[in-house]
Design an enzyme around this catalytic site. Structure first.
Site, mmCIF file in Angstrom:
data_model
loop_
_atom_site.group_PDB
_atom_site.id
_atom_site.type_symbol
_atom_site.label_atom_id
_atom_site.label_comp_id
_atom_site.label_asym_id
_atom_site.label_seq_id
_atom_site.Cartn_x
_atom_site.Cartn_y
_atom_site.Cartn_z
ATOM 1 N N ASP A 206 57.276 -25.454 -21.558
ATOM 2 C CA ASP A 206 58.135 -24.619 -22.289
ATOM 3 C C ASP A 206 58.082 -23.083 -21.804
ATOM 4 O O ASP A 206 58.094 -22.305 -22.731
ATOM 5 C CB ASP A 206 57.284 -24.546 -23.757
ATOM 6 C CG ASP A 206 55.737 -24.261 -23.336
ATOM 7 O OD1 ASP A 206 55.410 -24.027 -22.617
ATOM 8 O OD2 ASP A 206 55.031 -24.945 -24.594
ATOM 9 N N GLU B 7 56.466 -33.524 -21.267
ATOM 10 C CA GLU B 7 55.832 -32.906 -22.226
ATOM 11 C C GLU B 7 56.806 -32.422 -23.176
ATOM 12 O O GLU B 7 57.000 -31.179 -23.857
ATOM 13 C CB GLU B 7 54.916 -31.552 -21.490
ATOM 14 C CG GLU B 7 53.772 -31.116 -22.604
ATOM 15 C CD GLU B 7 53.028 -29.991 -22.223
ATOM 16 O OE1 GLU B 7 53.270 -29.046 -22.277
ATOM 17 O OE2 GLU B 7 51.810 -30.372 -21.988
ATOM 18 N N GLU C 36 57.788 -19.805 -26.296
ATOM 19 C CA GLU C 36 57.438 -21.244 -25.803
ATOM 20 C C GLU C 36 58.202 -21.949 -26.932
ATOM 21 O O GLU C 36 58.714 -23.020 -26.565
ATOM 22 C CB GLU C 36 56.057 -21.463 -25.814
ATOM 23 C CG GLU C 36 55.562 -20.805 -24.486
ATOM 24 C CD GLU C 36 55.014 -19.569 -24.491
ATOM 25 O OE1 GLU C 36 55.111 -18.878 -25.833
ATOM 26 O OE2 GLU C 36 54.723 -18.716 -23.588
ATOM 27 N N HIS D 165 46.056 -15.018 -22.925
ATOM 28 C CA HIS D 165 47.109 -14.657 -22.331
ATOM 29 C C HIS D 165 48.345 -14.595 -23.214
ATOM 30 O O HIS D 165 49.405 -13.905 -22.790
ATOM 31 C CB HIS D 165 47.664 -15.509 -20.785
ATOM 32 C CG HIS D 165 48.097 -16.930 -21.394
ATOM 33 N ND1 HIS D 165 49.595 -16.988 -21.539
ATOM 34 C CD2 HIS D 165 47.435 -18.066 -21.099
ATOM 35 C CE1 HIS D 165 49.762 -18.226 -21.675
ATOM 36 N NE2 HIS D 165 48.590 -18.981 -21.520
ATOM 37 N N ARG E 154 51.665 -13.931 -25.285
ATOM 38 C CA ARG E 154 52.376 -12.811 -25.578
ATOM 39 C C ARG E 154 52.363 -12.451 -27.149
ATOM 40 O O ARG E 154 52.083 -11.251 -27.278
ATOM 41 C CB ARG E 154 53.997 -13.285 -25.200
ATOM 42 C CG ARG E 154 54.421 -12.599 -24.352
ATOM 43 C CD ARG E 154 55.986 -13.018 -24.134
ATOM 44 N NE ARG E 154 56.680 -12.395 -23.293
ATOM 45 C CZ ARG E 154 56.608 -12.466 -21.789
ATOM 46 N NH1 ARG E 154 55.770 -13.505 -21.543
ATOM 47 N NH2 ARG E 154 57.158 -11.752 -21.071
ATOM 48 N N HIS F 286 43.652 -13.787 -16.489
ATOM 49 C CA HIS F 286 45.179 -13.933 -15.982
ATOM 50 C C HIS F 286 45.625 -12.642 -15.551
ATOM 51 O O HIS F 286 44.942 -11.589 -15.720
ATOM 52 C CB HIS F 286 45.879 -14.228 -17.495
ATOM 53 C CG HIS F 286 47.182 -14.732 -17.265
ATOM 54 N ND1 HIS F 286 48.253 -13.815 -16.632
ATOM 55 C CD2 HIS F 286 47.664 -15.770 -17.606
ATOM 56 C CE1 HIS F 286 49.304 -14.709 -16.607
ATOM 57 N NE2 HIS F 286 49.122 -15.840 -17.287
HETATM 58 C C1 UD1 Z 1 53.775 -17.612 -18.549
HETATM 59 C C2 UD1 Z 1 54.812 -18.323 -19.639
HETATM 60 C C3 UD1 Z 1 53.905 -18.971 -20.709
HETATM 61 C C4 UD1 Z 1 52.855 -19.801 -19.873
HETATM 62 C C5 UD1 Z 1 52.015 -18.694 -18.946
HETATM 63 C C6 UD1 Z 1 50.998 -19.618 -18.386
HETATM 64 C C7 UD1 Z 1 57.292 -17.462 -20.090
HETATM 65 C C8 UD1 Z 1 57.643 -16.497 -20.833
HETATM 66 N N1 UD1 Z 1 55.786 -17.295 -20.216
HETATM 67 O O1 UD1 Z 1 53.428 -16.362 -19.488
HETATM 68 O O2 UD1 Z 1 54.625 -19.803 -21.459
HETATM 69 O O3 UD1 Z 1 52.045 -20.098 -20.976
HETATM 70 O O4 UD1 Z 1 53.069 -18.150 -18.025
HETATM 71 O O5 UD1 Z 1 50.119 -18.825 -17.618
HETATM 72 O O6 UD1 Z 1 57.711 -18.541 -19.578
HETATM 73 N N2 UD1 Z 1 51.179 -12.231 -12.679
HETATM 74 C C9 UD1 Z 1 50.570 -12.009 -11.518
HETATM 75 N N3 UD1 Z 1 50.664 -13.150 -10.528
HETATM 76 C C10 UD1 Z 1 50.739 -14.413 -10.862
HETATM 77 C C11 UD1 Z 1 51.118 -14.561 -12.633
HETATM 78 C C12 UD1 Z 1 51.642 -13.484 -13.014
HETATM 79 O O7 UD1 Z 1 50.774 -10.876 -11.080
HETATM 80 O O8 UD1 Z 1 50.452 -15.182 -10.153
HETATM 81 C C13 UD1 Z 1 51.652 -11.049 -13.501
HETATM 82 C C14 UD1 Z 1 52.966 -10.595 -13.020
HETATM 83 O O9 UD1 Z 1 52.741 -8.906 -13.266
HETATM 84 C C15 UD1 Z 1 54.003 -10.897 -14.135
HETATM 85 C C16 UD1 Z 1 53.007 -10.979 -15.435
HETATM 86 O O10 UD1 Z 1 51.910 -11.424 -14.863
HETATM 87 O O11 UD1 Z 1 54.959 -10.222 -14.181
HETATM 88 C C17 UD1 Z 1 53.506 -11.921 -16.305
HETATM 89 O O12 UD1 Z 1 53.938 -13.185 -15.917
HETATM 90 P P1 UD1 Z 1 54.883 -14.180 -16.764
HETATM 91 O O13 UD1 Z 1 55.181 -15.475 -16.162
HETATM 92 O O14 UD1 Z 1 56.060 -13.194 -17.083
HETATM 93 O O15 UD1 Z 1 54.145 -14.329 -18.141
HETATM 94 P P2 UD1 Z 1 52.780 -15.059 -18.513
HETATM 95 O O16 UD1 Z 1 52.175 -14.203 -19.770
HETATM 96 O O17 UD1 Z 1 52.076 -15.343 -17.404
HETATM 97 N N1 UDP Z 2 43.502 -22.733 -15.373
HETATM 98 C C1 UDP Z 2 43.031 -22.541 -13.957
HETATM 99 N N2 UDP Z 2 42.484 -21.686 -13.743
HETATM 100 C C2 UDP Z 2 41.935 -20.506 -14.420
HETATM 101 C C3 UDP Z 2 42.300 -20.856 -15.751
HETATM 102 C C4 UDP Z 2 43.167 -21.841 -16.227
HETATM 103 O O1 UDP Z 2 43.325 -23.573 -13.197
HETATM 104 O O2 UDP Z 2 41.265 -19.657 -14.256
HETATM 105 C C5 UDP Z 2 44.400 -24.147 -15.680
HETATM 106 C C6 UDP Z 2 43.660 -24.878 -16.934
HETATM 107 O O3 UDP Z 2 42.795 -25.736 -16.632
HETATM 108 C C7 UDP Z 2 45.178 -25.451 -17.498
HETATM 109 C C8 UDP Z 2 46.120 -24.530 -17.069
HETATM 110 O O4 UDP Z 2 45.461 -23.500 -16.001
HETATM 111 O O5 UDP Z 2 45.430 -26.594 -16.929
HETATM 112 C C9 UDP Z 2 46.451 -23.330 -18.268
HETATM 113 O O6 UDP Z 2 47.187 -22.458 -17.903
HETATM 114 P P1 UDP Z 2 47.486 -21.268 -18.841
HETATM 115 O O7 UDP Z 2 46.556 -20.991 -19.842
HETATM 116 O O8 UDP Z 2 47.775 -20.007 -17.986
HETATM 117 O O9 UDP Z 2 48.939 -21.742 -19.708
HETATM 118 P P2 UDP Z 2 49.252 -22.517 -20.901
HETATM 119 O O10 UDP Z 2 48.544 -23.994 -20.799
HETATM 120 O O11 UDP Z 2 48.569 -21.874 -22.042
HETATM 121 O O12 UDP Z 2 50.696 -22.676 -20.761
#
Ligand code: UD1
Ligand code: UDP
Length: 379
Positions: free
Chosen positions: A100, A122, A136, A211, A213, A244
């Site tokens: 999602d 999923e 999502e 994490h 939003r 995160h």
């Molecule tokens: C995203 C997904 C969310 C998912 C989550 C898992 C969307 C809108 N959101 O949210 O559904 O649950 O990932 O973690 O699709 N960043 C880094 N390095 C990384 C990853 C992220 O620096 O490896 C920082 C960057 O500044 C980036 C920000 O995090 O711009 C937000 O990342 P983004 O993918 O937009 O949103 P998430 O909150 O990670």
């Molecule tokens: N996870 C990981 N390292 C971390 C935190 C989470 O590998 O430091 C794994 C966790 O076991 C799960 C997935 O990341 O499988 C969940 O990711 P996240 O919470 O970012 O996203 P969501 O599941 O809420 O979309």
């Protein structure tokens, strides 16, 4: 010589998609009759690369999209524009997406625009609340609308799809691939490495991740205040919090918790130490989706820091509790589990409503049949 019945392209962009698609990619690569391509959007960068390295996945295409401060518009447009050329060149017989995220929706839409069939892993998770989780709930609902093959992890997810009038024959209940990944990764004799610093594994560990939003801002601060007060009331606990990478989360977490001795804030962990950390923890407090599926199968109680959940199965089984984001409720529920052994034991039972570790194999068999039938129809 094996005749290939078709080409499958898997597209994903974030950490959880990568973890949950890794078993599917492994199963696809084992099939000689399917050509397998992997395209990553890199909506996440470091957190995606951690998973690619662990599971030894080498993408054929990498859009390298991630930017600090990216928003839903920039990710959506980046994925659509980036995938157009790749899909036109490769013309896969099926595009596989997961879950999602915004990568999921935009990739499915790109495939739809080019008349490429979509498989959704999923599929069918729902809260029926448009803004929770945001975005999502609509990402997965809209993805479902352009999906040809729905891989639902549970009966509940299948029923959600049926209620939306998705044609029955396109839905399969496969289990969740996260269980495949987890069973592959958790080890009885796992040795924790230096990334855990001074964590005392003899103490009761609270594992925390946040994490979402819709929790940004005051809700997140309320959650952290409850955690601070819990560590003051229970000196025997330690909080392990892999933070995160999102600066919106990081800045508040480090400001409020960074200097407190009962808290171990650290970089996002590789999946292997993280999965084993779940097993070593006493209690999980999280707003993550994936953790709600993983922790129950390891017998760890979860307090979900959200107002809604699309994963009701473990709640029904009694190992996961939806506690919302208000300070009082989080504090009281955690306090109960830290002070009342019988309440704790009621929740700390291994239940596994999400799969048996064979979901990827099932999905890939269905994909193979689909490609075979499609090729036959084209000949
Ligand atoms: C995203 C997904 C969310 C998912 C989550 C898992 C969307 C809108 N959101 O949210 O559904 O649950 O990932 O973690 O699709 N960043 C880094 N390095 C990384 C990853 C992220 O620096 O490896 C920082 C960057 O500044 C980036 C920000 O995090 O711009 C937000 O990342 P983004 O993918 O937009 O949103 P998430 O909150 O990670
Ligand atoms: N996870 C990981 N390292 C971390 C935190 C989470 O590998 O430091 C794994 C966790 O076991 C799960 C997935 O990341 O499988 C969940 O990711 P996240 O919470 O970012 O996203 P969501 O599941 O809420 O979309």
């Amino acid at each position: 010589m094996v005749v290939r019945s078709g080409k499958v392209m898997t597209v994903f962009g974030t950490r959880p998609e990568a973890i949950k698609m890794a078993p599917v990619i492994r199963a696809l690569k084992e099939r000689e009759d399917i050509e397998t391509l992997v395209a990553v959007t890199a909506q996440h960068r470091e957190m995606l690369d951690q998973v690619l390295n662990l599971f030894n996945i080498k993408p054929d295409y990498d859009l390298n999209l991630m930017r600090t401060g990216q928003d839903l518009f920039s990710i959506t447009c980046g994925v659509l524009n980036g995938l157009k050329e790749i899909l036109e060149k490769e013309e896969p017989g099926l595009l596989l997406v997961h879950g999602d995220t915004t990568t999921t929706l935009a990739a499915a839409l790109a495939a739809f625009y080019l008349h490429i069939p979509v498989g959704h892993v999923e599929a069918g998770l729902r809260t029926r609340n448009k803004y929770s989780p945001f975005p999502e709930e609509m990402n997965r609902t809209l993805t479902g609308s352009v999906t040809d093959l729905h891989f639902a992890p549970t009966d509940t997810a299948r029923d959600n799809l049926i209620a939306e009038a998705a044609a029955l024959y396109k839905i399969w209940v496969t289990g969740n691939t996260v269980i495949d990944a987890l069973l592959h990764t958790v080890k009885d004799d796992y040795v924790f490495g230096p990334e855990f610093g001074k964590v005392d594994f003899n103490k009761r560990l609270l594992l925390v991740t946040t994490h979402r939003r819709e929790n940004w801002g005051e809700k997140m601060r309320g959650i952290y205040r409850a955690l601070i007060d819990l560590t003051e009331e229970f000196p025997g606990i330690e909080v392990v919090f892999p933070v995160h990478k999102n600066p919106v989360v990081r800045d508040v977490a480090y400001e409020m918790l960074g200097k407190r001795s009962a808290f171990h804030l650290m970089e996002p962990l590789d999946y292997e130490p993280f999965a084993n950390l779940i097993k070593a923890s006493y209690l999980i407090l999280t707003d993550s989706g994936g953790l709600q599926e993983e922790a129950p199968s390891l017998g760890k109680p979860v307090l979900v820091l959200r107002d809604t959940t699309e994963r009701p199965e473990a709640v029904a089984a009694g190992t996961v509790k939806l506690v919302g984001t208000a300070y009082d409720r989080i504090y009281e529920e955690a306090k109960l589990l830290l002070s009342d052994e019988s309440e704790y034991n009621k929740m700390a039972r291994a239940v596994n409503p999400y799969g048996d570790g064979k979901a990827a194999e099932r999905i890939v068999n269905i994909v193979a049949d689909f490609l075979y039938a499609r090729r036959g129809a084209q000949l």
